[in-house]
Write a protein that holds these residues in place. Structure first.
Motif, PDB file in Angstrom:
ATOM      1  N   MET A   7       0.720  -1.263  -0.108  1.00  0.00           N
ATOM      2  CA  MET A   7      -0.061  -0.044   0.253  1.00  0.00           C
ATOM      3  C   MET A   7       0.917   1.212   0.057  1.00  0.00           C
ATOM      4  O   MET A   7       0.441   2.387  -0.449  1.00  0.00           O
ATOM      5  CB  MET A   7      -1.135  -0.012   1.125  1.00  0.00           C
ATOM      6  N   ASP A   8       1.930   1.121   0.502  1.00  0.00           N
ATOM      7  CA  ASP A   8       2.891   2.261   0.506  1.00  0.00           C
ATOM      8  C   ASP A   8       3.382   2.719  -0.593  1.00  0.00           C
ATOM      9  O   ASP A   8       3.590   3.853  -1.232  1.00  0.00           O
ATOM     10  CB  ASP A   8       4.266   2.255   1.419  1.00  0.00           C
ATOM     11  N   GLU A   9       3.412   1.722  -1.906  1.00  0.00           N
ATOM     12  CA  GLU A   9       3.767   1.711  -3.174  1.00  0.00           C
ATOM     13  C   GLU A   9       2.279   2.245  -3.970  1.00  0.00           C
ATOM     14  O   GLU A   9       2.433   2.951  -4.867  1.00  0.00           O
ATOM     15  CB  GLU A   9       4.055   0.582  -3.801  1.00  0.00           C
ATOM     16  N   VAL A  10       1.241   1.798  -3.634  1.00  0.00           N
ATOM     17  CA  VAL A  10       0.065   2.163  -4.366  1.00  0.00           C
ATOM     18  C   VAL A  10      -0.351   3.519  -3.886  1.00  0.00           C
ATOM     19  O   VAL A  10      -0.780   4.165  -4.749  1.00  0.00           O
ATOM     20  CB  VAL A  10      -1.178   0.912  -3.935  1.00  0.00           C
ATOM     21  N   ALA A  11      -0.417   3.848  -2.712  1.00  0.00           N
ATOM     22  CA  ALA A  11      -1.104   5.235  -2.371  1.00  0.00           C
ATOM     23  C   ALA A  11      -0.609   6.622  -3.076  1.00  0.00           C
ATOM     24  O   ALA A  11      -1.549   7.092  -3.622  1.00  0.00           O
ATOM     25  CB  ALA A  11      -0.859   5.490  -0.771  1.00  0.00           C
ATOM     26  N   PRO A  12       0.578   6.584  -3.584  1.00  0.00           N
ATOM     27  CA  PRO A  12       0.972   7.852  -4.398  1.00  0.00           C
ATOM     28  C   PRO A  12       0.568   7.534  -5.466  1.00  0.00           C
ATOM     29  O   PRO A  12       0.414   8.733  -6.466  1.00  0.00           O
ATOM     30  CB  PRO A  12       2.599   7.681  -3.977  1.00  0.00           C
ATOM     31  N   LEU A  13       0.184   6.460  -6.123  1.00  0.00           N
ATOM     32  CA  LEU A  13      -0.050   6.398  -7.602  1.00  0.00           C
ATOM     33  C   LEU A  13      -1.600   6.069  -7.910  1.00  0.00           C
ATOM     34  O   LEU A  13      -2.063   5.759  -8.751  1.00  0.00           O
ATOM     35  CB  LEU A  13       0.585   5.014  -8.184  1.00  0.00           C
ATOM     36  N   SER A  14      -2.620   6.105  -6.828  1.00  0.00           N
ATOM     37  CA  SER A  14      -4.061   5.744  -6.639  1.00  0.00           C
ATOM     38  C   SER A  14      -4.714   6.782  -7.603  1.00  0.00           C
ATOM     39  O   SER A  14      -5.937   6.310  -7.923  1.00  0.00           O
ATOM     40  CB  SER A  14      -4.460   5.652  -5.368  1.00  0.00           C
ATOM     41  N   GLY A  15      -4.321   7.833  -7.853  1.00  0.00           N
ATOM     42  CA  GLY A  15      -4.966   8.872  -8.677  1.00  0.00           C
ATOM     43  C   GLY A  15      -6.366   9.188  -8.622  1.00  0.00           C
ATOM     44  O   GLY A  15      -6.547   9.740  -7.363  1.00  0.00           O
TER      45      GLY A  15
END
Length: 309
Positions: free
Chosen positions: A123-131
């Motif tokens: 989730m630390d990778e996903v969160a900044p890219l969630s758009g």
């Protein structure tokens, strides 16, 4: 302030029914209601494994504790703890340790499944890219896949989650406001079994969040009260405020919302029949060709690839 039942010092005043209860009578009151829900939702006719989704927070720990206390003397029922590690640094590790400690002390099998090993993401990778979607959208989809995968692997007949009365009232209001009546018909507890999906049961569905917290405190249960760093972006927070305002102005509103839903449920399920599910290439049941988890993980991996090129 004294307990209405025994005269001992009360630990709470339950506004919606006007009762003062001491610690002992309060815990018995909560346990009675939870066990009533378990009887309504669970049918044991053969040796049965029940998975309990445990994050280490108050609601899931209360669920695990009462489920274990309810079935620990029965040789035909096994309780297993299922914990999902979303990959949130500084937040999930300490909560996992709370759950692990309880399971070790009570001889409960524990299964931990991470997003990293399931969708090769954290989730630390996903969160900044969630758009346009909030991080919670991705987290919810990935978490449900992890829980269903583990529950299926251990042969669980049911998967218990820690959703409380507040969660139920918020979900009902969210789906009603969005006009998503079909999703209302699919809310747990699930009575009809869909191939590939382990049905959810909700032992705490009539327990307000504040009572779940107080039960954890007075019973001495270990739980983690940290705050997810991504929670603020969730749409659910707006509905939490609305439902809490209704409850403040008219105590018992959360129960009324749930009761109204329960009365509508037979009509909803009659009109919206369970859909025929396909199987995604990952093995997950899905309405289309690919499950939501695979779609979302592919999207994030594509964004990550674009940013590194």
């Amino acid at each position: 302030m004294k307990c209405d039942l025994c005269g001992n010092k009360a630990v709470t005043f339950i506004k919606y029914n006007g009762s003062h209860l001491c610690a002992d009578h309060f815990m018995k009151n909560v346990e009675k209601r939870v066990k009533r829900e378990i009887r309504r939702q669970v049918t044991i006719t053969e040796p049965t494994t029940i998975g309990v989704a445990v994050s280490g927070g108050k609601d899931s720990m209360v669920t695990l504790h009462i489920m274990n206390e309810t079935f620990k003397k029965r040789k035909d029922v096994e309780i297993h703890c299922i914990t999902v590690d979303e990959g949130i640094d500084g937040y999930r590790p300490p909560s996992v340790e709370r759950a692990r400690k309880y399971c070790e002390e009570h001889d409960i099998p524990m299964h931990i499944r991470s997003f990293k090993e399931t969708v090769d993401l954290t989730m630390d990778e996903v969160a900044p890219l969630s758009g346009e979607n909030s991080p919670c959208t991705y987290c919810g989809v990935f978490r449900r896949k992890c829980m269903n995968d583990v529950a299926t692997e251990i042969g669980a007949k049911y998967l218990a989650t820690g959703h409380n009365l507040d969660d139920m009232a918020q979900s009902i209001m969210m789906n009603f406001t969005r006009g998503d009546i079909e999703r209302l018909a699919r809310l747990g507890p699930h009575k009809k079994i869909q191939p590939g999906l382990v049905p959810r049961i909700l032992p705490l569905r009539t327990i307000p969040e504040k009572e779940s917290l107080l039960y954890a405190i007075v019973s001495g249960l270990p739980y983690y009260d940290g705050e997810c760093p991504y929670w603020a972006e969730a749409l659910r927070n707006q509905y939490r405020d609305i439902v809490d305002m209704l409850e403040s102005r008219s105590p018992g509103s959360k129960f009324s919302i749930l009761s109204s839903y329960d009365q509508m449920y037979p009509m909803l399920t009659e009109h919206y029949k369970p859909a025929t599910l396909n199987k995604c290439e990952c093995g997950e049941p899905t309405l289309g060709k690919r499950c939501k988890s695979c779609q979302l993980s592919q999207h994030i991996h594509s964004v990550m690839k674009e940013r590194t090129e």
